[in-house]
Design a protein around this motif. Structure first.
Motif, PDB file in Angstrom:
ATOM      1  N   ARG A   4       8.675   4.361  15.027  1.00 55.81           N
ATOM      2  CA  ARG A   4       9.098   2.981  14.894  1.00 55.81           C
ATOM      3  C   ARG A   4       9.618   2.404  16.209  1.00 55.81           C
ATOM      4  N   GLU A  53      -1.885 -10.381   3.688  1.00 55.28           N
ATOM      5  CA  GLU A  53      -2.930  -9.380   3.479  1.00 55.28           C
ATOM      6  C   GLU A  53      -3.138  -8.521   4.718  1.00 55.28           C
ATOM      7  N   ARG A  54      -3.023  -9.125   5.912  1.00 51.96           N
ATOM      8  CA  ARG A  54      -3.353  -8.414   7.151  1.00 51.96           C
ATOM      9  C   ARG A  54      -2.142  -7.799   7.850  1.00 51.96           C
ATOM     10  N   PRO A  56       0.059  -5.452   7.165  1.00 55.98           N
ATOM     11  CA  PRO A  56       0.216  -3.994   7.271  1.00 55.98           C
ATOM     12  C   PRO A  56      -0.499  -3.389   8.476  1.00 55.98           C
ATOM     13  N   ALA A  57      -1.614  -4.001   8.902  1.00 50.57           N
ATOM     14  CA  ALA A  57      -2.361  -3.476  10.048  1.00 50.57           C
ATOM     15  C   ALA A  57      -1.950  -4.144  11.362  1.00 50.57           C
ATOM     16  N   LYS A  59       0.760  -4.306  13.380  1.00 46.68           N
ATOM     17  CA  LYS A  59       2.076  -3.763  13.710  1.00 46.68           C
ATOM     18  C   LYS A  59       2.771  -4.596  14.774  1.00 46.68           C
ATOM     19  N   ARG A  62       5.224  -7.249  13.800  1.00 46.29           N
ATOM     20  CA  ARG A  62       6.450  -6.835  13.098  1.00 46.29           C
ATOM     21  C   ARG A  62       7.482  -6.264  14.065  1.00 46.29           C
ATOM     22  N   ASP A  79       9.733  -1.376  15.158  1.00 42.42           N
ATOM     23  CA  ASP A  79       8.775  -1.848  14.159  1.00 42.42           C
ATOM     24  C   ASP A  79       9.474  -2.014  12.816  1.00 42.42           C
ATOM     25  N   ALA A  81       9.471  -2.698   8.792  1.00 44.16           N
ATOM     26  CA  ALA A  81       8.548  -2.410   7.695  1.00 44.16           C
ATOM     27  C   ALA A  81       7.935  -3.693   7.144  1.00 44.16           C
ATOM     28  N   SER A  82       8.703  -4.767   7.132  1.00 43.90           N
ATOM     29  CA  SER A  82       8.192  -6.047   6.637  1.00 43.90           C
ATOM     30  C   SER A  82       9.007  -7.167   7.262  1.00 43.90           C
ATOM     31  N   GLU A 172       6.489 -10.060  -3.601  1.00 45.39           N
ATOM     32  CA  GLU A 172       6.880  -9.091  -2.582  1.00 45.39           C
ATOM     33  C   GLU A 172       8.046  -8.237  -3.068  1.00 45.39           C
ATOM     34  N   VAL A 175      11.886  -4.297   0.550  1.00 46.28           N
ATOM     35  CA  VAL A 175      11.674  -3.069   1.322  1.00 46.28           C
ATOM     36  C   VAL A 175      12.990  -2.659   1.962  1.00 46.28           C
TER      37      VAL A 175
END
Length: 276
Positions: A4, A53-54, A56-57, A59, A62, A79, A81-82, A172, A175
């Motif tokens: 992270r 949608e995108r 998560p990929a 990084k 974030r 980094d 998580a959300s 959502e 997290v």
């Protein structure tokens, strides 16, 4: 080093250090989108759905800045998580009749605003009410977060070749963010400092050789030194830059630009940079 935590290079950190009230170091882009075919289409909501949608990929979008302990090294990236997309994808509306001049004034104001450093260093603005009826998207991303090549990679990740409407965002879940330990940040910062110092030491012998060869005749050294110092001439552009920004647009026929590039044996990008 935990996954992270990512060390920041000296070049990327320089964009943070050089930033001031008159010199924001983010990169802006203004896009006039195609007029929606579907009646009642909400471009802002669709953009939120697409980014959800995108993400998560993605990084890089974030990442949040974390100062090094006692500021003895460059900051590091943490980094998350959300993130709350509604803090980053905002909506603005032009007053009727939504002229180009009004759009340019709004973009100038938005571009003058620095990005808050306690959140990921990017923001998208969906601007509605343009006289053309087309949605307008203004984006700004800090140069410390993303360079040109990174921007191309991100565009490939976020955009599709074929038109499609992303599925609506699901509810959502909350997290639980793992707390970043100060020890981990300190270790990452220390490792970054050691790596940079090692690179500096490796460069010293070559630097000495260049300096020795350039001195040569000692009588010419002062003259060469004067040539090496960049003294800007007194022009209307050589003044302190303030926080206000102006933004203007123009259209050029692409065929003429290509013809001009071909006649000079350069690329279209070279012509664009020269015009700017």
């Amino acid at each position: 080093m935990p996954d992270r935590i990512k060390s920041m290079s000296g070049l990327d950190a320089s964009f943070l250090y050089l930033e001031g009230l008159g010199t924001p170091m983010h990169i802006g882009s203004l896009l006039l989108m195609s007029k929606p075919r579907k009646r009642g289409y909400d471009f802002h909501q669709s953009l939120l759905d697409l980014m959800a949608e995108r993400m998560p990929a993605a990084k890089v979008l974030r990442r949040v800045l974390q100062p090094a302990p006692l500021e003895l090294a460059h900051p590091v990236w943490i980094d998350r998580a959300s993130i709350d997309l509604e803090e980053h994808i905002l909506r603005r509306k032009l007053r009727a009749p939504g002229s180009d001049a009004a759009l340019q004034r709004l973009v100038a104001e938005l571009h003058a605003e620095p990005l808050p450093r306690d959140k990921p260093l990017w923001r998208f603005y969906v601007i509605e009410g343009h006289h053309s009826g087309q949605p307008v998207l203004y984006t700004k991303i800090h140069h410390a977060l993303l360079d040109g090549q990174g921007g191309i990679a991100l565009a490939k990740l976020m955009l599709d070749l074929e038109p499609r409407i992303p599925p609506p965002r699901e509810q959502e879940e909350t997290v639980t963010e793992t707390r970043t330990r100060k020890r981990d940040v300190a270790q990452a910062s220390a490792r970054s400092v050691i790596d940079q110092f090692a690179r500096l030491l490796r460069a010293v012998p070559e630097t000495i050789k260049v300096a020795a060869s350039s001195i040569g005749d000692l009588r010419s050294f002062p003259e060469k030194l004067r040539e090496a110092i960049l003294v800007a001439p007194k022009t209307p552009f050589n003044a302190q830059i303030g926080p206000e920004r102006s933004f203007a647009i123009c259209s050029l026929p692409l065929d003429r630009v290509k013809q001009l590039a071909k006649s000079h044996g350069v690329s279209v990008n070279d012509i664009v940079l020269e015009l700017v």
